[in-house]
Design a protein around this motif. Structure first.
Motif, PDB file in Angstrom:
ATOM      1  N   VAL A 106       0.859  -1.189   0.000  1.00 37.50           N
ATOM      2  CA  VAL A 106       0.000   0.000   0.000  1.00 37.50           C
ATOM      3  C   VAL A 106       0.892   1.235   0.000  1.00 37.50           C
ATOM      4  CG1 VAL A 106      -1.722   1.307   1.291  1.00 37.50           C
ATOM      5  CG2 VAL A 106      -1.829  -1.197   1.269  1.00 37.50           C
ATOM      6  N   ASP A 107       0.628   2.170  -0.906  1.00 35.52           N
ATOM      7  CA  ASP A 107       1.351   3.443  -0.903  1.00 35.52           C
ATOM      8  C   ASP A 107       0.478   4.505  -1.571  1.00 35.52           C
ATOM      9  OD1 ASP A 107       1.627   3.118  -3.701  1.00 35.52           O
ATOM     10  OD2 ASP A 107       3.607   2.209  -3.481  1.00 35.52           O
ATOM     11  N   ALA A 108       0.991   5.705  -1.685  1.00 30.53           N
ATOM     12  CA  ALA A 108       0.197   6.827  -2.200  1.00 30.53           C
ATOM     13  C   ALA A 108      -0.255   6.607  -3.640  1.00 30.53           C
ATOM     14  CB  ALA A 108       0.995   8.126  -2.083  1.00 30.53           C
ATOM     15  N   ASP A 109       0.434   5.746  -4.388  1.00 31.95           N
ATOM     16  CA  ASP A 109       0.029   5.485  -5.768  1.00 31.95           C
ATOM     17  C   ASP A 109      -1.338   4.802  -5.850  1.00 31.95           C
ATOM     18  OD1 ASP A 109       2.374   6.591  -6.693  1.00 31.95           O
ATOM     19  OD2 ASP A 109       3.406   4.666  -6.912  1.00 31.95           O
ATOM     20  N   ASP A 110      -1.761   4.203  -4.756  1.00 30.16           N
ATOM     21  CA  ASP A 110      -3.086   3.574  -4.737  1.00 30.16           C
ATOM     22  C   ASP A 110      -4.206   4.604  -4.803  1.00 30.16           C
ATOM     23  OD1 ASP A 110      -1.777   1.198  -4.484  1.00 30.16           O
ATOM     24  OD2 ASP A 110      -2.320   0.848  -2.386  1.00 30.16           O
ATOM     25  N   PHE A 111      -3.887   5.848  -4.458  1.00 32.26           N
ATOM     26  CA  PHE A 111      -4.896   6.903  -4.366  1.00 32.26           C
ATOM     27  C   PHE A 111      -4.450   8.070  -5.253  1.00 32.26           C
ATOM     28  CE2 PHE A 111      -3.897   5.032  -0.109  1.00 32.26           C
ATOM     29  CZ  PHE A 111      -4.849   4.022  -0.167  1.00 32.26           C
ATOM     30  N   PRO A 112      -4.791   8.048  -6.534  1.00 31.92           N
ATOM     31  CA  PRO A 112      -4.238   9.010  -7.504  1.00 31.92           C
ATOM     32  C   PRO A 112      -4.457  10.475  -7.156  1.00 31.92           C
ATOM     33  CG  PRO A 112      -5.328   7.190  -8.641  1.00 31.92           C
ATOM     34  CD  PRO A 112      -5.638   7.022  -7.186  1.00 31.92           C
ATOM     35  N   ASP A 113      -5.486  10.789  -6.402  1.00 31.18           N
ATOM     36  CA  ASP A 113      -5.744  12.190  -6.079  1.00 31.18           C
ATOM     37  C   ASP A 113      -4.984  12.669  -4.839  1.00 31.18           C
ATOM     38  OD1 ASP A 113      -7.417  12.360  -8.218  1.00 31.18           O
ATOM     39  OD2 ASP A 113      -9.269  12.111  -7.073  1.00 31.18           O
TER      40      ASP A 113
ATOM     41  N   ALA B  37      -7.524   8.126   3.501  1.00 34.30           N
ATOM     42  CA  ALA B  37      -7.196   8.284   2.082  1.00 34.30           C
ATOM     43  C   ALA B  37      -7.870   7.197   1.250  1.00 34.30           C
ATOM     44  CB  ALA B  37      -5.685   8.244   1.880  1.00 34.30           C
ATOM     45  N   SER B  38      -7.853   5.968   1.755  1.00 32.44           N
ATOM     46  CA  SER B  38      -8.479   4.870   1.014  1.00 32.44           C
ATOM     47  C   SER B  38      -9.989   5.037   0.972  1.00 32.44           C
ATOM     48  CB  SER B  38      -8.111   3.521   1.634  1.00 32.44           C
ATOM     49  OG  SER B  38      -8.778   3.296   2.859  1.00 32.44           O
ATOM     50  N   GLU B  39     -10.567   5.557   2.050  1.00 29.38           N
ATOM     51  CA  GLU B  39     -12.020   5.755   2.064  1.00 29.38           C
ATOM     52  C   GLU B  39     -12.434   6.836   1.070  1.00 29.38           C
ATOM     53  OE1 GLU B  39     -14.861   7.578   5.311  1.00 29.38           O
ATOM     54  OE2 GLU B  39     -14.428   5.476   5.753  1.00 29.38           O
TER      55      GLU B  39
ATOM     56  N   GLY C 183      -0.831  -8.538   0.564  1.00 29.13           N
ATOM     57  CA  GLY C 183      -0.939  -7.267  -0.141  1.00 29.13           C
ATOM     58  C   GLY C 183      -2.238  -7.121  -0.906  1.00 29.13           C
ATOM     59  N   TRP C 184      -2.743  -8.218  -1.441  1.00 26.80           N
ATOM     60  CA  TRP C 184      -4.059  -8.179  -2.106  1.00 26.80           C
ATOM     61  C   TRP C 184      -5.135  -7.815  -1.086  1.00 26.80           C
ATOM     62  CZ3 TRP C 184      -8.636 -11.117  -1.752  1.00 26.80           C
ATOM     63  CH2 TRP C 184      -9.535 -10.964  -2.829  1.00 26.80           C
ATOM     64  N   ILE C 185      -5.075  -8.427   0.085  1.00 32.37           N
ATOM     65  CA  ILE C 185      -6.039  -8.120   1.148  1.00 32.37           C
ATOM     66  C   ILE C 185      -5.904  -6.658   1.572  1.00 32.37           C
ATOM     67  CG2 ILE C 185      -6.675  -8.623   3.543  1.00 32.37           C
ATOM     68  CD1 ILE C 185      -5.691 -11.548   2.966  1.00 32.37           C
ATOM     69  N   ASP C 186      -4.681  -6.225   1.842  1.00 32.98           N
ATOM     70  CA  ASP C 186      -4.447  -4.859   2.318  1.00 32.98           C
ATOM     71  C   ASP C 186      -4.956  -3.814   1.335  1.00 32.98           C
ATOM     72  OD1 ASP C 186      -3.204  -5.872   4.552  1.00 32.98           O
ATOM     73  OD2 ASP C 186      -1.161  -5.427   3.880  1.00 32.98           O
TER      74      ASP C 186
END
Length: 284
Positions: free
Chosen positions: A76-83, A95-97, A139-142
């Protein structure tokens, strides 16, 4: 795959539950198989392939996420959340929410969430490494079970109806040790306790109904004759994917727990002195 918005997700969830309830007469189901082993000729790959063939031959629809073949990113890192602004502190849960509810997750996460939404059941196929799942599966779960998707204030409460209610879940795991080492007096502890983070902490927390795990012990040496016996037993388990009794974990809102989320005194099954087994209701 398109990603549903928050209101559509709730509608889809209700539709899924209604459809699942109405599928007692409809034998065709949708199953997601998530496989996590780096070797295409491994026992795990063979078991995943067997499950897919068995389920499809029974008339079910099956999707496969072969995490190594997909080169799944485990961290998990900031790239998961493009905005997410690069100069802003990353707080993963909020951030994920935000990204989930705004439909702004990275495409690989969104695609896997769509598979889970689509499914009536999820099967995890993996080798037990250091008493847990391989890093790529963790990592898939996370990454997939984000706030706003698998848990959080925007979805139903955990350990009860849950965000993903109406789905079944099965762990199929290969274990190098002998079965007796994972028994009640075994040196490794009960398999149910070792798998508690997946069975209870992932599946039951999000509302899915976990079945008893299917395990292949002493998995380093499975010659043809034994593999045939293993697949016969696994085939029986797959036939019961939608009919076998799930693990009867206690519900958070069922009257067994206090406001502090602790099991109330005297609720535990007689003879169970403590530990994780307290959180399982007695079977009929």
């Amino acid at each position: 795959m398109t990603v549903a918005g928050p209101q559509q997700r709730m509608t889809n969830k209700n539709d899924h539950e209604n459809n699942t309830k109405g599928k007692g007469r409809d034998k065709s189901k949708k199953i997601l198989v998530v496989s996590a082993h780096p070797e295409p000729q491994s026992l795990n790959a063979a078991l995943a392939g067997f499950a897919v063939e068995k389920l499809r031959s029974a008339g079910h629809e099956v999707l496969v996420s072969d995490l190594y073949a997909m080169k799944w990113k485990a961290t998990v890192d900031a790239d998961d959340f493009p905005d997410h602004a690069p100069d802003r502190r990353l707080q993963v849960m909020p951030a994920s929410e935000r990204a989930t509810l705004d439909e702004r997750l990275s495409p690989d996460i969104a695609a896997e969430q769509e598979k889970v939404r689509w499914s009536d059941a999820v099967i995890l196929q993996f080798p037990m490494w250091w008493f847990s799942v391989p890093a790529i599966l963790k990592g898939w779960i996370d990454r997939v079970f984000t706030s706003g998707f698998g848990y959080g204030p925007e979805v139903p409460p955990p350990y009860s109806e849950g965000a993903l209610a109406g789905r079944r879940a099965l762990v199929s795991v290969t274990v190098g040790a002998r079965e007796s080492a994972f028994s009640d007096r075994g040196i490794h502890g009960r398999l149910a306790d070792v798998l508690h983070p997946v069975q209870h902490g992932l599946f039951w927390f999000t509302g899915m109904a976990p079945l008893e795990p299917f395990a292949v012990y002493e998995s380093h040496d499975v010659p043809g004759e034994r593999f045939a016996a293993v697949t016969r037993e696994y085939g029986r388990r797959l036939e019961g994917l939608f009919t076998d009794e799930p693990v009867p974990f206690r519900s958070l809102v069922g009257g067994d727990y206090g406001r502090d989320m602790r099991l109330l005194p005297g609720v535990e099954t007689p003879g169970v002195g403590g530990g994780l087994e307290m959180h399982v209701r007695p079977r009929n």
